[in-house]
Structures are given as structure tokens and as C-alpha cells.
Design a protein around this motif. Structure first.
Motif, PDB file in Angstrom:
ATOM      1  N   TYR A 286       3.491   7.567 -15.396  1.00 41.04           N
ATOM      2  CA  TYR A 286       3.069   8.955 -15.217  1.00 41.04           C
ATOM      3  C   TYR A 286       3.977   9.683 -14.221  1.00 41.04           C
ATOM      4  O   TYR A 286       4.408  10.825 -14.465  1.00 41.04           O
ATOM      5  CB  TYR A 286       1.618   9.004 -14.744  1.00 41.04           C
ATOM      6  N   LEU A 287       4.302   9.040 -13.117  1.00 42.84           N
ATOM      7  CA  LEU A 287       5.138   9.675 -12.103  1.00 42.84           C
ATOM      8  C   LEU A 287       6.575   9.849 -12.592  1.00 42.84           C
ATOM      9  O   LEU A 287       7.218  10.868 -12.298  1.00 42.84           O
ATOM     10  CB  LEU A 287       5.106   8.848 -10.816  1.00 42.84           C
ATOM     11  N   GLN A 288       7.078   8.891 -13.334  1.00 41.36           N
ATOM     12  CA  GLN A 288       8.417   9.041 -13.900  1.00 41.36           C
ATOM     13  C   GLN A 288       8.475  10.225 -14.869  1.00 41.36           C
ATOM     14  O   GLN A 288       9.465  10.955 -14.916  1.00 41.36           O
ATOM     15  CB  GLN A 288       8.833   7.760 -14.609  1.00 41.36           C
ATOM     16  N   GLU A 289       7.400  10.427 -15.610  1.00 44.56           N
ATOM     17  CA  GLU A 289       7.341  11.568 -16.526  1.00 44.56           C
ATOM     18  C   GLU A 289       7.354  12.892 -15.762  1.00 44.56           C
ATOM     19  O   GLU A 289       7.941  13.875 -16.218  1.00 44.56           O
ATOM     20  CB  GLU A 289       6.086  11.475 -17.394  1.00 44.56           C
ATOM     21  N   GLN A 290       6.737  12.918 -14.596  1.00 50.98           N
ATOM     22  CA  GLN A 290       6.745  14.141 -13.793  1.00 50.98           C
ATOM     23  C   GLN A 290       8.151  14.473 -13.309  1.00 50.98           C
ATOM     24  O   GLN A 290       8.544  15.644 -13.251  1.00 50.98           O
ATOM     25  CB  GLN A 290       5.800  14.013 -12.590  1.00 50.98           C
ATOM     26  N   LEU A 291       8.910  13.432 -12.986  1.00 47.25           N
ATOM     27  CA  LEU A 291      10.273  13.652 -12.499  1.00 47.25           C
ATOM     28  C   LEU A 291      11.206  14.143 -13.608  1.00 47.25           C
ATOM     29  O   LEU A 291      12.252  14.745 -13.321  1.00 47.25           O
ATOM     30  CB  LEU A 291      10.831  12.356 -11.906  1.00 47.25           C
ATOM     31  N   LYS A 292      10.853  13.870 -14.865  1.00 48.23           N
ATOM     32  CA  LYS A 292      11.694  14.274 -15.984  1.00 48.23           C
ATOM     33  C   LYS A 292      11.381  15.681 -16.492  1.00 48.23           C
ATOM     34  O   LYS A 292      12.082  16.200 -17.361  1.00 48.23           O
ATOM     35  CB  LYS A 292      11.541  13.277 -17.140  1.00 48.23           C
TER      36      LYS A 292
ATOM     37  N   LYS B 122      13.320  -6.446  -0.406  1.00 52.53           N
ATOM     38  CA  LYS B 122      14.448  -6.288   0.509  1.00 52.53           C
ATOM     39  C   LYS B 122      15.724  -5.878  -0.215  1.00 52.53           C
ATOM     40  O   LYS B 122      16.662  -5.381   0.402  1.00 52.53           O
ATOM     41  CB  LYS B 122      14.675  -7.592   1.275  1.00 52.53           C
ATOM     42  N   ASP B 123      15.759  -6.108  -1.534  1.00 50.80           N
ATOM     43  CA  ASP B 123      16.977  -5.832  -2.296  1.00 50.80           C
ATOM     44  C   ASP B 123      16.803  -4.631  -3.231  1.00 50.80           C
ATOM     45  O   ASP B 123      17.260  -4.643  -4.373  1.00 50.80           O
ATOM     46  CB  ASP B 123      17.383  -7.064  -3.101  1.00 50.80           C
ATOM     47  N   GLU B 124      16.117  -3.604  -2.756  1.00 54.10           N
ATOM     48  CA  GLU B 124      15.909  -2.407  -3.586  1.00 54.10           C
ATOM     49  C   GLU B 124      17.252  -1.794  -3.986  1.00 54.10           C
ATOM     50  O   GLU B 124      18.117  -1.571  -3.131  1.00 54.10           O
ATOM     51  CB  GLU B 124      15.075  -1.373  -2.833  1.00 54.10           C
ATOM     52  N   LYS B 125      17.393  -1.509  -5.279  1.00 53.17           N
ATOM     53  CA  LYS B 125      18.639  -0.956  -5.795  1.00 53.17           C
ATOM     54  C   LYS B 125      18.567   0.559  -5.977  1.00 53.17           C
ATOM     55  O   LYS B 125      19.554   1.173  -6.406  1.00 53.17           O
ATOM     56  CB  LYS B 125      18.978  -1.632  -7.131  1.00 53.17           C
ATOM     57  N   GLU B 126      17.421   1.131  -5.659  1.00 56.24           N
ATOM     58  CA  GLU B 126      17.245   2.582  -5.745  1.00 56.24           C
ATOM     59  C   GLU B 126      16.116   2.972  -4.797  1.00 56.24           C
ATOM     60  O   GLU B 126      15.364   2.111  -4.341  1.00 56.24           O
ATOM     61  CB  GLU B 126      16.913   3.009  -7.178  1.00 56.24           C
ATOM     62  N   PRO B 127      15.987   4.248  -4.469  1.00 56.31           N
ATOM     63  CA  PRO B 127      14.917   4.669  -3.551  1.00 56.31           C
ATOM     64  C   PRO B 127      13.544   4.308  -4.101  1.00 56.31           C
ATOM     65  O   PRO B 127      13.331   4.311  -5.320  1.00 56.31           O
ATOM     66  CB  PRO B 127      15.095   6.196  -3.480  1.00 56.31           C
ATOM     67  N   PRO B 128      12.594   3.975  -3.223  1.00 55.37           N
ATOM     68  CA  PRO B 128      11.239   3.650  -3.694  1.00 55.37           C
ATOM     69  C   PRO B 128      10.624   4.813  -4.465  1.00 55.37           C
ATOM     70  O   PRO B 128      10.741   5.966  -4.053  1.00 55.37           O
ATOM     71  CB  PRO B 128      10.470   3.384  -2.399  1.00 55.37           C
ATOM     72  N   LEU B 129       9.993   4.474  -5.578  1.00 57.84           N
ATOM     73  CA  LEU B 129       9.298   5.503  -6.351  1.00 57.84           C
ATOM     74  C   LEU B 129       7.954   5.835  -5.730  1.00 57.84           C
ATOM     75  O   LEU B 129       7.546   6.998  -5.692  1.00 57.84           O
ATOM     76  CB  LEU B 129       9.081   5.024  -7.790  1.00 57.84           C
TER      77      LEU B 129
END
Length: 461
Positions: free
Chosen positions: A299-305, A165-172
Motif C-alpha cells: 500500500y505504501l509503495q503504491e502511494q509513492l508511485k 545492518k546491510d540495508e541497500k536503500e532507505p527504510p520504507l
């Protein structure tokens, strides 16, 4: 002398005037054609709408591709091909260059051509004669394949599935898992292991600092309705209690069968487009898979970079890619599709046991699905929508939808080298998650499987 010059001037005027007029007319026509072509091409490109006519051939990069725009009966009485041909011709920008309303819009009115083509084909004498020859399960599928407006029985409490409920950024990542009312144990095993929601830490290799980075994860289970008469018991109340307890169930009022898995895709895309505007990625898979969530996050974070990721994300899909597959003609197989229903190769597609695609692509698939008739094999249907978007899934050998090759599973760190493996029971999922946690230190620097290591046999349905 003056009369001589006047006579020649009159001759030149008589001879040259038509030529000049023709030249001016040619220039005018050329300009108008260029303007028209430019307008049509720009609108087509802007819409990203890819026309695929019936009749296919294959080459090294596409399967299938258009062979001709104009022939009507390349597939004889193949029901689905004839249906889709009528629809494709309706949206063909070459046949209708000025009708911009036929482009890839977001209006639900785009679904009317599907209904119109269905009515036109189903009423043909040849279709009526051959309909009774189709297998019973195909007949049942055809009887409702034009319907998509099923009501929602229950849906998640959260805007986009269960999550912190307290997400500080959009869901990955949103975990969208296909399940049935009966498979409560599968759902519980997932909730307790790889499907946990909230902040999930990633796992980088070659790092002495341990876990780095992470992302918010959400979860939703996708259900239809069991046939109460066949099952002998009504599970609706239990599902409602489960939904209130966990807030992660979306259920539609349609019969939950294998051939209706495609409906789950289409209805899920529609729900996602309304409710999950900021979610970066979707994992869509079955409830009998095991997912290495920490490695998936990294892996997904690497794709975004990666360079120009903001452009490539609209086309992003990764999984166990199957190319140039033929329909299964064995009538005892659950994948059976007779040639009276569909002819030709299947398009390239990612195995439906588990696949990851971007939130942007999810919305594009939703729009394109309004132009593609439902097909009884869900992952093939996704491939049919993808080919019309001019998009191709990326193969990654860490998606093991056909299990480990050879004795590789027996290695200590085998499950740390994969992103997904298919066909695991709830008991196995819990044991594997425990094993992953116990061997985390020993297997921290183990990389994911690479393409050169893939030893799986050729994949077919």
C-alpha cells in the motif's frame, strides 16, 4: 492679456498643486501597502503556519475552524482553551506581521511562549479558584504539562530503531509502538510476527507471480517509567536487558500513564527528526494491534508511485479518521475531559490505535508541537497539530480501530483484507499471524476493504 494669462496660470497652480500632491501620496501609500502585504503573505505562505484562534464553528471540510481572532473569553474558564489562545495570539501573523521569528521555526526557543502562556493563565485568580475543582488526574496532568525535557534512559542501538545492518536503500517504514514496561509479552508477540525487521516482501493482488517488491522495515518501542511504589517492583533492569538483547527500545524518564501518551508522541517526533532523516513512513500504534505488514508495504509503495507523490508526501497521514467528535464528559471514562478543562469540538483526527504518516509530516508535526499545549488525549493532540498545519488525515476502511463489523471476522480471508485491527492479545496475534501464513495462497488476490464496505457504527470517544 499677458497679465490675464499669468493670473489664470497662478490660479491653476494654486488649485491643482494640492490635488497632484494628494494623488502622488495616494499612489505612494498604495505601493507601500502592496509591498507590505506581499512580504507578509509570502513569509506566511513560506512558513506554512496556520493560525487557529479560539472560538470554533464547523462546516463540511473543517472541524474546527476559527470563528474570531479578537474575543478573549469565548470559552469562559476552560483551562486548555485559554492557554492555547494566548499562544495562538503570540504566533498570529496578523497581529505580528513583521515578527518573522514567530514563524514555524526549528529552534527550541519556540517552546518559551508555551511556558509563558502557562505562567500567565495558571496565575489568574479564576484559574486558581477552579483548579481544585478539576479531577485529580487532570490536576496531575496540568502540574507537568508544560514540561517536555525528559531525559532518555535508553535508546535503540541503530540510528533509527532496530533493523537490518546491510540495508541497500532507505527504510520504507518505521514501526513505532507505544508500550509499557509490563507488556513484555506484547512486545515479544510483535517481534515474532508483524513487527519483524529487515527486508519485508510486499503482497500485490491480481498477480500470478507471488510476492513482488518490498521494503526495509525498522522497529522501536516507546516507553515511559512505571511507578515503582505503586507496582511494588522495579522493572528497570529487565528493560535494560531487553534493550541490549533487541536494540529496539527508547525509554524516557517520565511516569507512564494514559494521559502521558501525548508525551510519547512529542518526544518520539523529536527523536525521529534527529535520527531518522531518510525513513519514508512511520506506523505509530499500540502494542495490542495486529498489522498486515505485507499489505501495508505494498500500500505504501503504491502511494509513492502516485503522480506528484513528492509533493503530497509532506501531508500524508492515513488511518481510521474520526470527525467532529465531542469530548467525553463521563467522569468514569478514561477519556474523560471536563468542560472546565476544554470546550468545543475536537478537530478531525485519526484513531491512535494505529495510524501511518510520512517521515516528512513527522518532522512538521515536531515543529508544530512547539506551538500547541499538550492535551491528555494523544490522538486528539495529533489532530490539533494537524489542523494548524492545514493538513487532514485520509480515512481508509482497512484500519479497524473499532474491530470488524458484524460477522465479517469469521470469513476465511478477512484478515487479508485489512491493514490493522485493534484489541488483540499476544496469544491472538501469534495465532492470527500463523493463520495469515497458512491461508496466503487461498487469499492472495483478495483486495483491501474499500470505503463503500465500511459498516462501522459512528465513532465516538
Amino acid at each position: 492679456m499677458a497679465q490675464f494669462h499669468c493670473r489664470w496660470r497662478n490660479v491653476l497652480i494654486c488649485v491643482c498643486s494640492p490635488c497632484i500632491c494628494l494623488a502622488l501620496l495616494f499612489i505612494y501609500a498604495t505601493i507601500m501597502v502592496c509591498i507590505r502585504m506581499g512580504s507578509t503573505a509570502s513569509s506566511w505562505a513560506a512558513e506554512k503556519n496556520h493560525f487557529v484562534a479560539s472560538g470554533t464553528f464547523t462546516n463540511n471540510s473543517f472541524a474546527p475552524l476559527p470563528k474570531t481572532f479578537w474575543e478573549f473569553h469565548l470559552h469562559g474558564d476552560a483551562f486548555w482553551n485559554n492557554l492555547q489562545q494566548v499562544t495562538d495570539r503570540h504566533f498570529n501573523p496578523i497581529l505580528h506581521p513583521n515578527d518573522h521569528k514567530r514563524g514555524l521555526g526549528k529552534s527550541t526557543s519556540d517552546e518559551s511562549p508555551l511556558r509563558q502562556s502557562f505562567s500567565a493563565v495558571i496565575n489568574l485568580d479564576s484559574t486558581k479558584r477552579n483548579f481544585e475543582k478539576l479531577p485529580q488526574q487532570i490536576q496531575e496532568f496540568v502540574s507537568h504539562m508544560q514540561k517536555r525535557d525528559y531525559p532518555t534512559i535508553t535508546q535503540p542501538d541503530g540510528v533509527c530503531g532496530a533493523g537490518a545492518k546491510d540495508e541497500k536503500e532507505p527504510p520504507l517504514l518505521l514501526l513505532a509502538i507505544k508500550t509499557t514496561e509490563l507488556n513484555f509479552k506484547n512486545r515479544q508477540a510483535i517481534r515474532q510476527t508483524w513487527g519483524q525487521v529487515g527486508w519485508v516482501a510486499g503482497q500485490k493482488t491480481n498477480s500470478s507471480r507471488g510476492e513482488e517488491g518490498g521494503g526495509y522495515v525498522r522497529r522501536v518501542f516507546l516507553l515511559g517509567k512505571e511507578n515503582t511504589e505503586e507496582l511494588g517492583v522495579d522493572l528497570s533492569d529487565l528493560v535494560q536487558l531487553e534493550s541490549k538483547r533487541y536494540g529496539d527500545i527508547i525509554q524516557w524518564d517520565f511516569k507512564d500513564t494514559f494521559y502521558n501518551l501525548t508525551l510519547k508522541d512529542v518526544l518520539f517526533w523529536s527523536w525521529f527528526s534527529r535520527s531518522c532523516g531518510r525513513t519514508r513512513f512511520v506506523f505509530k500504534g499500540d502494542d495490542d494491534v495486529f498489522v498486515n505488514t505485507p499489505k501495508m508495504i505494498t500500500y505504501l509503495q503504491e502511494q509513492l508511485k502516485k503522480p506528484k507523490a513528492y509533493k503530497t508526501m509532506k501531508d500524508f497521514m492515513v488511518g481510521d479518521v474520526i470527525g467532529a467528535a465531542m469530548p467525553n464528559r463521563v467522569n468514569k471514562s478514561k477519556y474523560f475531559v471536563p468542560d472546565s478543562f476544554y470546550k468545543g469540538f475536537y478537530p478531525t483526527y485519526a484513531g491512535g490505535g494505529g495510524v501511518v504518516y510520512s517521515g516528512q509530516l513527522t518532522k512538521r508535526l515536531h515543529n508544530m508541537s512547539k506551538k500547541v499545549h499538550l492535551f491528555p488525549i494523544d490522538d486528539v493532540y495529533v489532530g490539533m497539530c494537524m489542523i494548524r498545519l492545514k493538513v487532514h488525515p485520509v480515512h481508509h476502511p482497512a484500519f479497524l480501530t473499532f474491530d470488524f463489523p458484524g460477522k465479517e471476522e469469521q470469513e476465511l480471508c478477512s484478515y487479508h483484507r485489512i491493514l490493522l485491527v485493534h484489541k488483540r492479545s499476544p496469544h491472538q496475534v501469534v495465532k492470527l499471524w500463523d493463520h495469515m501464513n497458512k491461508t496466503q495462497t487461498q487469499c492472495w488476490d483478495v483486495p483491501l476493504k474499500t470505503v463503500g464496505e465500511s459498516k462501522n457504527k459512528p465513532k465516538t470517544l
